[in-house]
Scaffold this active site. Structure first.
Site, PDB file in Angstrom:
ATOM      1  N   GLY A 251       8.147   1.457  -0.353  1.00 57.92           N
ATOM      2  CA  GLY A 251       7.348   1.507   0.866  1.00 57.92           C
ATOM      3  C   GLY A 251       7.734   2.667   1.762  1.00 57.92           C
ATOM      4  O   GLY A 251       6.883   3.270   2.427  1.00 57.92           O
ATOM      5  N   ASP A 252       9.025   3.010   1.777  1.00 55.27           N
ATOM      6  CA  ASP A 252       9.490   4.147   2.573  1.00 55.27           C
ATOM      7  C   ASP A 252       8.959   5.457   1.992  1.00 55.27           C
ATOM      8  O   ASP A 252       8.563   6.362   2.735  1.00 55.27           O
ATOM      9  CB  ASP A 252      11.017   4.166   2.617  1.00 55.27           C
TER      10      ASP A 252
END
Length: 315
Positions: A251-252
């Site tokens: 997600g980062d």
């Protein structure tokens, strides 16, 4: 340049094990240590793409010194704020078939003076910044309104803010109108107070968060794909992934790709999905480089698949 803020960074130690047996002495077949924390991961992905990034984070003890050194080795400018406590160490145990067991430390207490110095470090290092990405949970000592204060100060300085957090900290920050928030399925459901079963449910929840103050919402929906809701409309994108090695930091990586591609519109959404899909095919929390990306595998549409089920955890 993208500046990241990680209030609770970590050293992430990963051990690969032949098996996980409670109560036994386990011998690792491989191990590694990476700079960790959601904002740190965003900086790592931005640096891997060859862009300048500055990471603001509280650093304390020998663990903080090692984290600063590792950031430099990744091509990241570390803007460390000294604290009395020690930077936390998180442990990941990897079994042969890919099962991950994570032990995340709580992290140090941050004093009121240290919290103010952290905000000041963001102010002094943000000149010429395209985006400030504020990411992760808040450590002990920082109130839920801390991110809201950071968003307000940054907006007064004319800087765009991306926020990736959850719970009370996310809700409190909405009133300051962050430019983009990046919840996953669980965080999106928590923010609206109900379960989400389909992409249509996620779309409605994202629209509600826009009504509460978010200028746009980039939602990671796990294997289903990603959803972008902004003033110009809503877009959905997904990519086929043949084998998942690790979803740690995926997600980062998505947020880094989104911001590096401008942070708005379907092209930025496509970049986010390409980065996330590349990340889950890499070991541990390794961030993808440009050679790992496959934009041709990404399908982006404004025709939202409303009935598509959300059945797997999102990164």
């Amino acid at each position: 340049m993208i500046l990241t803020v990680t209030p609770n960074p970590s050293l992430d130690r990963t051990y690969e094990l032949p098996g996980l047996t409670r109560g036994a002495v386990l011998r690792a077949t491989a191990d590694r240590v990476d700079p960790g924390g959601k904002g740190i991961n965003v900086s790592r992905a931005v640096a891997a793409a060859g862009h300048r990034t500055v990471a603001v984070a509280p650093l304390g003890g020998p663990e903080g010194k090692l984290l600063a050194r590792l950031l430099g080795e990744h091509g990241i400018e570390a803007a460390g704020v000294p604290i009395a406590g020690s930077t936390r160490v998180n442990i990941t145990l990897v079994e042969p078939e890919g099962t991950l067991t994570k032990v995340n430390a709580a992290g140090p207490d941050i004093s009121e003076a240290e919290a103010e110095r952290l905000l000041d470090a963001v102010r002094t290092r943000s000149a010429g910044t395209e985006w400030i990405a504020c990411c992760g949970s808040l450590p002990r000592g920082l109130p839920p309104e801390w991110y809201a204060e950071l968003v307000a100060r940054s907006h007064r300085a004319g800087t765009r803010i991306a926020l990736d957090t959850s719970g009370a900290a996310l809700v409190a920050a909405l009133r300051e109108r962050p430019d983009v928030i990046k919840p996953n399925t669980e965080e999106l459901a928590e923010a609206v107070g109900r379960p989400l079963a389909t992409v249509g449910d996620a779309l409605k929840a994202a629209q509600e968060l826009c009504e509460l103050g978010a200028r746009s919402v980039l939602a990671s929906l796990g294997a289903a794909g990603q959803l972008l809701v902004e003033g110009s409309g809503a877009y959905f994108a997904g990519a086929r992934v043949d084998a998942v090695r690790s979803n740690v930091g995926a997600g980062d990586a998505s947020l880094a790709g989104f911001l590096a591609a401008g942070g708005t519109g379907h092209a930025a959404l496509s970049a986010a999905v390409a980065h996330g899909a590349a990340a889950v095919q890499l070991p541990g929390s390794v961030m993808p480089a440009p050679a790992d990306l496959d934009l041709s595998a990404v399908v982006t549409t404004s025709d939202i698949p409303m009935d598509l089920a959300l059945t797997e955890p999102s990164p």
